[in-house]
Write an enzyme that holds these catalytic residues in place. Structure first.
Site, PDB file in Angstrom:
ATOM      1  N   HIS A 168       0.954  -1.094   0.040  1.00 60.15           N
ATOM      2  CA  HIS A 168       0.167  -0.170   0.012  1.00 60.15           C
ATOM      3  C   HIS A 168       0.966   1.190  -0.059  1.00 60.15           C
ATOM      4  O   HIS A 168       2.127   1.085   0.502  1.00 60.15           O
ATOM      5  CB  HIS A 168      -1.034  -0.112   1.478  1.00 60.15           C
ATOM      6  CG  HIS A 168      -2.104  -1.020   1.141  1.00 60.15           C
ATOM      7  ND1 HIS A 168      -3.105  -1.065   1.985  1.00 60.15           N
ATOM      8  CD2 HIS A 168      -2.266  -1.884   0.048  1.00 60.15           C
ATOM      9  CE1 HIS A 168      -3.817  -2.007   1.811  1.00 60.15           C
ATOM     10  NE2 HIS A 168      -3.405  -2.487   0.775  1.00 60.15           N
ATOM     11  N   GLU A 200       0.991   3.956   1.711  1.00 58.73           N
ATOM     12  CA  GLU A 200       1.493   4.124   2.991  1.00 58.73           C
ATOM     13  C   GLU A 200       2.699   3.237   3.587  1.00 58.73           C
ATOM     14  O   GLU A 200       3.764   3.833   4.103  1.00 58.73           O
ATOM     15  CB  GLU A 200       0.469   3.986   4.250  1.00 58.73           C
ATOM     16  CG  GLU A 200      -0.802   4.786   4.033  1.00 58.73           C
ATOM     17  CD  GLU A 200      -1.966   3.980   3.331  1.00 58.73           C
ATOM     18  OE1 GLU A 200      -1.524   3.395   2.308  1.00 58.73           O
ATOM     19  OE2 GLU A 200      -3.097   4.079   3.809  1.00 58.73           O
ATOM     20  N   CYS A 208      -6.112   1.460   6.039  1.00 54.63           N
ATOM     21  CA  CYS A 208      -6.713   0.395   6.551  1.00 54.63           C
ATOM     22  C   CYS A 208      -5.822  -0.080   7.795  1.00 54.63           C
ATOM     23  O   CYS A 208      -5.128   0.453   8.007  1.00 54.63           O
ATOM     24  CB  CYS A 208      -6.499  -0.888   5.253  1.00 54.63           C
ATOM     25  SG  CYS A 208      -4.918  -1.510   5.433  1.00 54.63           S
ATOM     26  N   CYS A 225      -2.159  -0.542   7.436  1.00 51.48           N
ATOM     27  CA  CYS A 225      -1.281   0.647   7.587  1.00 51.48           C
ATOM     28  C   CYS A 225      -1.182   1.700   8.961  1.00 51.48           C
ATOM     29  O   CYS A 225      -0.319   2.226   9.053  1.00 51.48           O
ATOM     30  CB  CYS A 225      -1.809   1.652   6.258  1.00 51.48           C
ATOM     31  SG  CYS A 225      -1.405   0.472   4.571  1.00 51.48           S
TER      32      CYS A 225
END
EC number: 3.5.4.33
Lengths: 153, 153
Positions: free
Chosen positions: B53, B55, B83, B86
């Site tokens: 992701h 992040e 999410c 993260c």
């Protein structure tokens, strides 16, 4: 190989992590045919990477090997209850079964705190088997932190 | 640079992710002096890595650059509510401030579901600022998924 021997492999990885000065947690990822495809211990300090938990390392390694974002039918063995980061990664990778040893009331995210798998925002939950070799995993962690306290770390 | 321009940089990364066929989410990490130290968009498909992701990519890059597991005083800008994976990584990295654009009722782990920062098992919570450029980030996501449906993907 049975689930107890896979957990012993994970415990060996946890011991090697302790020898490197890392929090002793180890993980093993087994594919749908029962083959070990990745094993690792924590490497957050060595790699200067707060995401380098044992679970994340084996998921990334197995996905790279499979050339896939998803690992359906795979089983993850880990010596400590996963944190919320690792639990969410397990869900994202669609791992079928999660076996963990020690419970982690302080930082766990499966049976404690965030309880990642118990919300509708979690789109896949593995089957969960806990408590396997829990005493051995707990002793490893307690000894590690006691030794560090004794050293004044 | 102000927080709106950092979010524009994150939106640019989200647009580039969409162009690569990735879910359009972008992130920017800014150090304690206000310098952008990492920026990235989602790369889960390209890297065959469910943890890639935006992040996580900026946190790993910034930690590698700083040679540290922790990023105290840093600010993370991301176009979508993180999410649970993260959010937990943000906590582990001790990031000081989290700015996010769109809300994510479906998969978010900050204001929804796991609500990672709201449990005692979370040992550091950032200051949180949401809603910045939310409409722009939402439009980007909606257009991406509508286009994919139109293509029968």
């Amino acid at each position: 190989m049975t689930f107890t021997s896979h957990m012993q492999t994970a415990l060996d990885e946890a011991r090697k992590a302790a020898d490197r000065g890392e929090v002793p947690v180890g993980a093993v990822l087994v594919d749908a045919r029962g083959q070990v495809v990745a094993q690792a211990g924590n490497r957050t300090r060595e790699l200067h990477d707060p995401t380098a938990h044992a679970e994340i390392l084996v998921i990334r390694a197995a996905c790279a090997a499979a050339q896939s974002e998803r690992l359906p039918g795979y089983s993850l063995y880990v010596t400590l209850e996963p944190c919320a980061m690792c639990a969410t990664a397990i869900s994202a990778a669609r791992i079928a079964r999660l076996y963990y040893a020690a419970s982690d009331p302080k930082s766990g995210g499966v049976a404690h705190g965030a309880r990642v798998f118990s919300h509708p925002q979690c789109h896949h939950a593995p089957e969960i088997y806990d408590g396997i070799a829990a005493h051995e995993a707990e002793t490893l962690l307690k000894t590690f932190f006691q030794d560090r306290r004794d050293m004044g770390a």
